[in-house]
Design a protein around this motif. Structure first.
Motif, short mmCIF file in Angstrom:
data_model
loop_
_atom_site.label_atom_id
_atom_site.label_comp_id
_atom_site.label_asym_id
_atom_site.label_seq_id
_atom_site.Cartn_x
_atom_site.Cartn_y
_atom_site.Cartn_z
N LEU A 150 0.81 -1.23 0.00
CA LEU A 150 0.00 0.00 0.00
C LEU A 150 0.84 1.28 0.00
CD1 LEU A 150 -2.77 -1.05 2.55
CD2 LEU A 150 -3.12 -0.60 0.12
N TYR A 151 2.15 1.15 -0.01
CA TYR A 151 3.04 2.31 0.01
C TYR A 151 2.73 3.25 -1.16
CZ TYR A 151 7.44 4.96 -0.22
OH TYR A 151 8.39 5.96 -0.28
N LYS A 152 2.52 4.53 -0.86
CA LYS A 152 2.20 5.59 -1.83
C LYS A 152 0.74 5.59 -2.32
CE LYS A 152 6.81 6.61 -3.64
NZ LYS A 152 7.67 6.65 -4.83
N VAL A 153 -0.09 4.66 -1.82
CA VAL A 153 -1.52 4.67 -2.19
C VAL A 153 -2.23 5.71 -1.32
CG1 VAL A 153 -3.67 3.34 -2.20
CG2 VAL A 153 -1.54 2.26 -2.93
N THR A 154 -3.10 6.53 -1.93
CA THR A 154 -3.89 7.51 -1.17
C THR A 154 -5.06 6.78 -0.50
OG1 THR A 154 -3.31 9.21 -2.80
CG2 THR A 154 -5.15 9.69 -1.34
N ILE A 155 -4.99 6.69 0.82
CA ILE A 155 -5.96 5.90 1.60
C ILE A 155 -6.92 6.83 2.33
CG2 ILE A 155 -6.21 4.28 3.53
CD1 ILE A 155 -3.42 3.15 2.70
N GLU A 156 -8.22 6.49 2.28
CA GLU A 156 -9.23 7.27 2.99
C GLU A 156 -9.52 6.70 4.37
OE1 GLU A 156 -12.62 8.34 0.36
OE2 GLU A 156 -11.36 10.13 0.26
N SER A 157 -9.62 5.36 4.44
CA SER A 157 -9.87 4.72 5.74
C SER A 157 -9.44 3.26 5.70
CB SER A 157 -11.35 4.82 6.13
OG SER A 157 -12.14 4.06 5.22
N VAL A 158 -9.15 2.71 6.89
CA VAL A 158 -8.75 1.31 7.00
C VAL A 158 -9.57 0.66 8.10
CG1 VAL A 158 -6.87 -0.30 7.53
CG2 VAL A 158 -6.37 1.78 6.24
N VAL A 159 -10.10 -0.52 7.82
CA VAL A 159 -10.78 -1.33 8.83
C VAL A 159 -10.00 -2.64 8.92
CG1 VAL A 159 -12.91 -2.49 9.52
CG2 VAL A 159 -13.03 -0.33 8.25
N GLY A 160 -9.30 -2.84 10.04
CA GLY A 160 -8.51 -4.07 10.17
C GLY A 160 -7.02 -3.79 10.21
N ASN A 161 -6.24 -4.83 10.05
CA ASN A 161 -4.78 -4.79 10.23
C ASN A 161 -4.06 -4.82 8.87
OD1 ASN A 161 -2.19 -5.08 11.17
ND2 ASN A 161 -2.46 -7.19 11.90
N THR A 162 -3.13 -3.88 8.68
CA THR A 162 -2.38 -3.89 7.41
C THR A 162 -1.03 -4.60 7.55
OG1 THR A 162 -1.40 -1.72 7.89
CG2 THR A 162 -3.45 -1.74 6.59
N SER A 163 -0.68 -5.04 8.78
CA SER A 163 0.58 -5.77 8.98
C SER A 163 0.36 -7.27 8.82
CB SER A 163 1.16 -5.44 10.36
OG SER A 163 1.51 -4.09 10.45
N VAL A 164 -0.32 -7.63 7.74
CA VAL A 164 -0.60 -9.06 7.48
C VAL A 164 0.09 -9.47 6.18
CG1 VAL A 164 -2.79 -9.23 8.73
CG2 VAL A 164 -2.81 -8.38 6.39
N ALA A 165 0.57 -10.71 6.16
CA ALA A 165 1.25 -11.23 4.96
C ALA A 165 0.22 -11.67 3.94
CB ALA A 165 2.14 -12.39 5.34
N VAL A 166 0.37 -11.22 2.72
CA VAL A 166 -0.60 -11.57 1.67
C VAL A 166 0.06 -12.45 0.62
CG1 VAL A 166 -2.08 -9.57 2.02
CG2 VAL A 166 -0.13 -9.41 0.47
N ASN A 167 -0.77 -13.17 -0.10
CA ASN A 167 -0.28 -14.13 -1.09
C ASN A 167 -0.19 -13.52 -2.49
OD1 ASN A 167 0.35 -16.69 -2.27
ND2 ASN A 167 -1.80 -16.92 -2.86
N ASN A 168 -1.31 -12.97 -2.96
CA ASN A 168 -1.35 -12.48 -4.34
C ASN A 168 -2.26 -11.28 -4.46
OD1 ASN A 168 -0.55 -12.54 -7.00
ND2 ASN A 168 -1.23 -14.61 -7.41
N LEU A 169 -2.17 -10.62 -5.61
CA LEU A 169 -2.97 -9.42 -5.88
C LEU A 169 -3.89 -9.74 -7.05
CD1 LEU A 169 -3.18 -6.32 -5.23
CD2 LEU A 169 -1.36 -5.97 -6.89
N GLU A 170 -5.20 -9.53 -6.88
CA GLU A 170 -6.18 -9.86 -7.93
C GLU A 170 -7.24 -8.76 -8.04
OE1 GLU A 170 -5.90 -12.23 -9.98
OE2 GLU A 170 -4.73 -13.82 -9.03
N PHE A 171 -7.74 -8.56 -9.27
CA PHE A 171 -8.90 -7.68 -9.46
C PHE A 171 -10.06 -8.45 -10.07
CE2 PHE A 171 -6.36 -7.32 -13.30
CZ PHE A 171 -7.30 -7.46 -14.32
N ASP A 172 -9.84 -9.73 -10.39
CA ASP A 172 -10.90 -10.62 -10.90
C ASP A 172 -11.29 -11.55 -9.76
OD1 ASP A 172 -12.44 -12.57 -12.10
OD2 ASP A 172 -11.21 -12.72 -13.90
N SER A 173 -12.51 -11.39 -9.26
CA SER A 173 -12.95 -12.16 -8.08
C SER A 173 -12.90 -13.66 -8.32
CB SER A 173 -14.37 -11.74 -7.67
OG SER A 173 -15.27 -11.99 -8.74
#
Length: 487
Positions: A8-31
């Protein structure tokens, strides 16, 4: 392992619900592609809105949801990040996810209505011949060094771009040449990429089914140059009236190329034949295999780009003289009966006019020019009568036919193309909906030394009808038909 907060570095964020210090697997825009611990980015598209599929993505194991509007039902254990623009956020996140690969090579973007594929592909070939490690992202394919990957969009989505750029960097690629479409710019697919340079070819009637009007189409292209960094170069066609517009607000080093006006890189056509042309670039004469004034512009853009990237002048000119045309771009054959058949991607009024004017400037006047042309369905309808007028005015005979009708009635498209034919040219036109039969008819009409132009589909090896793609290759078909007629 990569953490959500790092992506999320450099992304303009309006609000966060939850924890951003979590390890993620992949990035997708197709559900449909989401699996356990993936990030799902909800994009608002022209057909559907990804926000409708947030629940589906969550059910499939998404660990984080990036959206413009938070859903009513917040699922415990999932992090929701609200952003201003998910398209822009996806581009920045994709670059971060793959380690910002565009910073580790010299990426050059080529934009404009016509010439993007030819310029990017021939730059790839030229730098390869110069002994460089090169990559290519084009309408036709993606090349990582010598390895080819197929593509379906002129400018792929942000994830695909960064995925292949990372592969290029890992493979030791130094330069990458990339087609940049107006759709790609408008949908922020090129955001967060660091370009070493941008090349502008020209601007003419196209994509007005997508953009509101020509001004928006032009301004979207301009925004690409507005965002180039100071260290980059902006190389534009000074003979095109919008070339100066592209340079208005750019911070990049301003450079121009032209045949008619003053420019940093100049060319002149000395002699033209179907086998090639003698040209002069910066006062050096050379014979090139590519035909037509439009290709001299393309070669000049290639020359200028090569110079700005540090290649030596004489080496560049020598390599330019060895370049062959790109598949489906003024690709031609001469039959045993001395009939010349040309297949070209010309699918805009300007491109069709360029190709026909080139043919007419080379021929002696005794040969007939028989043009086979149609227009694609589900695309800008206003260019159809214009294409009909150009084909009928600049050809001796015309066969109007189906292109890629997609979900439209091909006969209705042909009627709209025919509507542009001036009354004095009616008699030289016929319409045959079946494209293969239209090509056959053109071949049967042709006599010795005549020229057949099959326009619109070029390199494409399919015809798209009602959501299905059927095998169809203009060059292969005309070659087969002319071979049979020779017997």
């Amino acid at each position: 392992m990569i953490l959500l907060k790092d992506i999320l570095y450099k992304v303009t964020i309006e609000s966060v619900v939850g924890n951003t210090s979590v390890a993620v697997n992949n990035l997708e825009f197709d559900s449909r592609k989401v699996s356990l611990n993936d990030i799902f980015v909800a994009l608002k598209g022209t057909v559907s809105d990804g926000h409708q599929f947030i629940k589906k993505a969550a059910d499939q194991g998404a660990l984080a949801i990036i959206c413009e509007t938070l859903p009513d039902n917040i699922v415990n254990g999932i992090t929701y990040v609200q952003v201003v623009d998910t398209h822009k956020a996806l581009a920045i996140m994709a670059a971060n996810f793959y380690g910002n690969p565009s910073e580790d090579l010299k990426l050059v973007g080529i934009t404009g209505t016509n010439g993007k594929t030819t310029i990017s592909t021939l730059l790839y070939k030229l730098f390869k011949k110069a002994g460089m490690e090169v990559g290519l992202i084009s309408t036709v394919n993606i090349m990582v060094g010598d390895t080819e990957h197929k593509t379906s969009h002129t400018t792929p989505d942000s994830i695909t771009i960064n995925y292949y750029l990372r592969k290029m960097v890992d493979a030791g690629v130094e330069f990458c040449f990339m087609e940049v479409s107006s759709h790609g710019i408008h949908q922020k697919r090129t955001e967060a990429l660091q370009f070493a340079g941008g090349v502008y070819t020209n601007l003419s009637h196209d994509h007005l089914d997508y953009h509101k009007d020509f001004a928006e189409y032009r301004d979207v292209k301009k925004s690409f140059f507005d965002n180039l960094p100071k260290a980059a170069f902006a190389l534009v066609n000074a003979d095109d009236k919008n070339g100066a517009v592209m340079l208005q607000n750019t911070k990049a080093k301003k450079q121009t190329y032209a045949l008619k006006t003053f420019a940093d890189f100049k060319a002149q056509i000395l002699e033209s034949q179907f086998s090639g042309q003698l040209i002069k670039i910066d006062n050096q004469e050379l014979w090139v295999k590519l035909i037509g004034g439009f290709n001299v512009y393309n070669l000049l853009a290639i020359y200028g780009t090569a110079q700005l990237l540090g290649l030596k002048e004489l080496e560049t000119l020598q390599l330019i003289s060895t370049l062959d045309s790109v598949d489906g771009r003024f690709q031609y054959l001469i039959s045993e009966k001395k009939i010349t058949a040309i297949v070209d991607y010309a699918h805009t009024p300007d491109a069709l006019k360029n190709v026909l004017e080139t043919i007419n400037s080379i021929r002696t006047g005794n040969e007939e020019v028989i043009t086979v042309v149609g227009c694609g369905g589900d695309r800008d309808t206003s260019k159809r009568p214009v294409m009909g007028k150009i084909a009928a005015t600049l050809s001796t005979k015309v066969v109007f036919t189906s292109d890629n009708p997609r979900t439209e009635n091909p006969d209705r498209i042909i009627e709209q193309v025919e509507a542009g034919v001036p009354a004095e040219h009616y008699k030289k036109t016929i319409s045959i909906t079946n494209r293969k039969e239209a090509i056959k008819a053109a071949c049967q009409m042709a006599n010795e030394n005549d020229i057949i132009l099959i326009a619109g589909k070029g390199h494409e090896t399919y015809q798209e009808i009602n959501g299905e793609r059927f095998d169809f290759d203009d060059f292969k078909i005309v070659k087969e038909v002319l071979t049979l007629l020779n017997k």
